[in-house]
Design a protein around this motif. Structure first.
Motif, PDB file in Angstrom:
ATOM      1  N   SER A 290       5.196   6.971 -14.686  1.00 55.36           N
ATOM      2  CA  SER A 290       5.097   7.706 -13.413  1.00 55.36           C
ATOM      3  C   SER A 290       4.827   9.305 -13.506  1.00 55.36           C
ATOM      4  O   SER A 290       4.883   9.937 -14.537  1.00 55.36           O
ATOM      5  CB  SER A 290       6.568   7.730 -12.767  1.00 55.36           C
ATOM      6  OG  SER A 290       7.178   6.540 -12.663  1.00 55.36           O
ATOM      7  N   SER A 291       4.195   9.827 -12.244  1.00 55.01           N
ATOM      8  CA  SER A 291       4.020  11.089 -12.048  1.00 55.01           C
ATOM      9  C   SER A 291       5.324  11.695 -11.730  1.00 55.01           C
ATOM     10  O   SER A 291       6.296  11.087 -11.215  1.00 55.01           O
ATOM     11  CB  SER A 291       3.260  11.400 -11.016  1.00 55.01           C
ATOM     12  OG  SER A 291       1.710  11.091 -11.271  1.00 55.01           O
TER      13      SER A 291
ATOM     14  N   THR B 157      10.692   5.188  -0.238  1.00 55.99           N
ATOM     15  CA  THR B 157      11.561   6.070  -1.060  1.00 55.99           C
ATOM     16  C   THR B 157      12.814   5.536  -1.114  1.00 55.99           C
ATOM     17  O   THR B 157      13.725   4.973  -0.351  1.00 55.99           O
ATOM     18  CB  THR B 157      11.608   7.134  -0.059  1.00 55.99           C
ATOM     19  OG1 THR B 157      10.195   7.795   0.427  1.00 55.99           O
ATOM     20  CG2 THR B 157      12.446   8.389  -0.727  1.00 55.99           C
TER      21      THR B 157
ATOM     22  N   HIS C 165       6.750  12.125   4.904  1.00 53.43           N
ATOM     23  CA  HIS C 165       5.919  11.028   4.426  1.00 53.43           C
ATOM     24  C   HIS C 165       7.077   9.735   4.624  1.00 53.43           C
ATOM     25  O   HIS C 165       6.563   8.763   3.827  1.00 53.43           O
ATOM     26  CB  HIS C 165       5.984  11.214   2.821  1.00 53.43           C
ATOM     27  CG  HIS C 165       4.833  12.019   2.406  1.00 53.43           C
ATOM     28  ND1 HIS C 165       3.666  11.598   2.681  1.00 53.43           N
ATOM     29  CD2 HIS C 165       4.899  13.414   2.128  1.00 53.43           C
ATOM     30  CE1 HIS C 165       2.709  12.924   2.217  1.00 53.43           C
ATOM     31  NE2 HIS C 165       3.685  13.872   1.892  1.00 53.43           N
TER      32      HIS C 165
ATOM     33  N   ASN D 104       4.812   6.588   5.034  1.00 50.28           N
ATOM     34  CA  ASN D 104       3.672   5.819   3.958  1.00 50.28           C
ATOM     35  C   ASN D 104       4.340   6.123   2.708  1.00 50.28           C
ATOM     36  O   ASN D 104       3.805   5.648   1.735  1.00 50.28           O
ATOM     37  CB  ASN D 104       2.564   6.835   4.109  1.00 50.28           C
ATOM     38  CG  ASN D 104       2.703   8.402   3.999  1.00 50.28           C
ATOM     39  OD1 ASN D 104       3.675   9.017   4.395  1.00 50.28           O
ATOM     40  ND2 ASN D 104       1.832   8.978   3.276  1.00 50.28           N
ATOM     41  N   TRP D 105       5.806   6.288   2.498  1.00 49.19           N
ATOM     42  CA  TRP D 105       6.372   6.287   1.450  1.00 49.19           C
ATOM     43  C   TRP D 105       7.484   5.243   1.276  1.00 49.19           C
ATOM     44  O   TRP D 105       8.043   5.246   2.429  1.00 49.19           O
ATOM     45  CB  TRP D 105       7.136   7.596   0.682  1.00 49.19           C
ATOM     46  CG  TRP D 105       6.200   8.503   0.210  1.00 49.19           C
ATOM     47  CD1 TRP D 105       4.892   8.454  -0.077  1.00 49.19           C
ATOM     48  CD2 TRP D 105       6.453   9.819  -0.377  1.00 49.19           C
ATOM     49  NE1 TRP D 105       4.286   9.853  -0.333  1.00 49.19           N
ATOM     50  CE2 TRP D 105       5.228  10.661  -0.652  1.00 49.19           C
ATOM     51  CE3 TRP D 105       7.763  10.559  -0.451  1.00 49.19           C
ATOM     52  CZ2 TRP D 105       5.371  11.938  -1.026  1.00 49.19           C
ATOM     53  CZ3 TRP D 105       7.621  11.838  -0.889  1.00 49.19           C
ATOM     54  CH2 TRP D 105       6.469  12.393  -1.111  1.00 49.19           C
TER      55      TRP D 105
ATOM     56  N   SER E 208       0.745  -1.396  -0.070  1.00 47.69           N
ATOM     57  CA  SER E 208       0.051   0.072   0.203  1.00 47.69           C
ATOM     58  C   SER E 208       0.968   1.328  -0.224  1.00 47.69           C
ATOM     59  O   SER E 208       0.429   2.421  -0.313  1.00 47.69           O
ATOM     60  CB  SER E 208      -0.778  -0.112   1.232  1.00 47.69           C
ATOM     61  OG  SER E 208      -0.350  -0.021   2.336  1.00 47.69           O
TER      62      SER E 208
ATOM     63  N   ASP F   8       5.685   5.219  -8.579  1.00 43.16           N
ATOM     64  CA  ASP F   8       4.356   5.854  -8.580  1.00 43.16           C
ATOM     65  C   ASP F   8       4.719   7.358  -8.981  1.00 43.16           C
ATOM     66  O   ASP F   8       3.959   8.007  -9.494  1.00 43.16           O
ATOM     67  CB  ASP F   8       3.448   5.667  -7.473  1.00 43.16           C
ATOM     68  CG  ASP F   8       3.150   4.132  -7.257  1.00 43.16           C
ATOM     69  OD1 ASP F   8       2.722   3.656  -8.193  1.00 43.16           O
ATOM     70  OD2 ASP F   8       3.499   3.714  -5.998  1.00 43.16           O
ATOM     71  N   LEU F   9       5.804   7.945  -8.188  1.00 46.37           N
ATOM     72  CA  LEU F   9       6.079   9.247  -8.404  1.00 46.37           C
ATOM     73  C   LEU F   9       7.647   9.482  -8.287  1.00 46.37           C
ATOM     74  O   LEU F   9       8.259   8.682  -7.687  1.00 46.37           O
ATOM     75  CB  LEU F   9       5.632   9.961  -7.086  1.00 46.37           C
ATOM     76  CG  LEU F   9       5.919  11.447  -6.698  1.00 46.37           C
ATOM     77  CD1 LEU F   9       5.350  12.116  -7.917  1.00 46.37           C
ATOM     78  CD2 LEU F   9       5.658  11.899  -5.380  1.00 46.37           C
TER      79      LEU F   9
ATOM     80  N   LYS G  51       3.277   4.080  -1.269  1.00 36.85           N
ATOM     81  CA  LYS G  51       3.630   4.819  -2.643  1.00 36.85           C
ATOM     82  C   LYS G  51       5.124   4.571  -2.753  1.00 36.85           C
ATOM     83  O   LYS G  51       5.964   4.983  -1.869  1.00 36.85           O
ATOM     84  CB  LYS G  51       3.232   6.390  -2.684  1.00 36.85           C
ATOM     85  CG  LYS G  51       3.532   6.980  -3.814  1.00 36.85           C
ATOM     86  CD  LYS G  51       3.056   8.358  -4.012  1.00 36.85           C
ATOM     87  CE  LYS G  51       1.647   8.628  -3.996  1.00 36.85           C
ATOM     88  NZ  LYS G  51       1.327   9.829  -4.193  1.00 36.85           N
ATOM     89  N   ARG G  52       5.530   4.111  -4.003  1.00 34.55           N
ATOM     90  CA  ARG G  52       6.851   3.870  -4.563  1.00 34.55           C
ATOM     91  C   ARG G  52       7.239   5.199  -5.003  1.00 34.55           C
ATOM     92  O   ARG G  52       6.811   5.656  -6.007  1.00 34.55           O
ATOM     93  CB  ARG G  52       6.984   2.836  -5.483  1.00 34.55           C
ATOM     94  CG  ARG G  52       6.572   1.423  -4.930  1.00 34.55           C
ATOM     95  CD  ARG G  52       6.870   0.143  -6.014  1.00 34.55           C
ATOM     96  NE  ARG G  52       6.212   0.493  -7.205  1.00 34.55           N
ATOM     97  CZ  ARG G  52       4.769   0.264  -7.375  1.00 34.55           C
ATOM     98  NH1 ARG G  52       4.326  -0.537  -6.511  1.00 34.55           N
ATOM     99  NH2 ARG G  52       4.339   0.563  -8.591  1.00 34.55           N
ATOM    100  N   VAL G  53       8.445   5.702  -4.374  1.00 32.29           N
ATOM    101  CA  VAL G  53       8.874   6.997  -4.725  1.00 32.29           C
ATOM    102  C   VAL G  53      10.202   7.058  -4.955  1.00 32.29           C
ATOM    103  O   VAL G  53      11.198   6.521  -4.180  1.00 32.29           O
ATOM    104  CB  VAL G  53       8.149   8.212  -3.491  1.00 32.29           C
ATOM    105  CG1 VAL G  53       8.940   9.692  -3.894  1.00 32.29           C
ATOM    106  CG2 VAL G  53       7.063   8.275  -3.299  1.00 32.29           C
TER     107      VAL G  53
END
Length: 213
Positions: A134-135, A43, A37, A40-41, A12, A107-108, A14-16
């Motif tokens: 990716s964004s 990174t 973050h 929850n990232w 869950s 993802d970002l 986010k892959r940054v």
């Protein structure tokens, strides 16, 4: 049960991927956001300078690793390209980024704003050339660069995030005389940016590409 829970949490997150031409670019540009973050990232930070031989700082990357780890980054990588000459190594940078894209599938991606520094401009161009799915956001490395930085994304920060950013930058004790490293100037810039969104502090980003809402 615990392992199953860990697996769900990992999926869950986010892959940054955050990219920097030089040691200290990432901390200056988005250190507070990294700290905010950190839980929850997932990174990865990739820095394309390792040694600072030209300024008498052979093991500069050790300060970079310590600073980014302090901000909660789980995966720090350094590649040893010559400073100020990244434009001569575009294909090598592209190859490294391509490998990171395949491995991480972020993802970002947060990259350098293409400012007056030639290495920053090269990193920006190679990011755009690589990450199609990716964004992509861009950060300003320093207040003295990016005179015409068009920012569209504001990340509100807490006082704890600001303090963490200041403490991470203090690890670069060889840079304490630089005006853009001074804690009071870091705080002042974050306060001004926060005013735009009625927050006490904020970091700013350029919106290059958003994939999905």
């Amino acid at each position: 049960k615990y392992l199953e829970w860990l697996s769900v949490v990992a999926k869950s997150m986010k892959r940054v991927l955050i990219l920097g031409s030089h040691c200290d670019d990432i901390e200056l540009g988005c250190g507070g956001t990294l700290h905010k973050h950190r839980n929850n990232w997932k990174t990865t930070c990739a820095v394309f300078m390792k040694h600072g031989d030209h300024i008498g700082l052979k093991n500069l990357y050790k300060s970079s690793e310590m600073a980014l780890t302090t901000l909660g980054v789980q995966d720090v990588r350094h590649y040893d390209l010559p400073v100020n000459d990244h434009h001569k190594h575009r294909q090598e940078i592209w190859k490294k980024l391509h490998e990171l894209e395949k491995e991480i599938q972020p993802d970002l991606v947060i990259t350098q704003q293409p400012d007056e520094h030639q290495d920053h401009e090269t990193m920006y161009k190679e990011t755009i050339r690589n990450f199609r799915k990716s964004s992509v956001l861009s950060y300003r490395s320093s207040i003295r660069n990016c005179m015409n930085f068009e920012y569209h994304v504001f990340e509100p920060l807490s006082s704890d995030d600001v303090l963490a950013k200041q403490e991470a930058l203090k690890i670069y004790d060889m840079y304490t005389d630089k005006v853009y490293f001074k804690p009071e100037n870091i705080e002042a810039m974050l306060r001004v940016q926060g005013i735009y969104v009625e927050e006490e502090f904020a970091e700013i980003f350029g919106s290059i590409k958003i994939v999905g809402l």
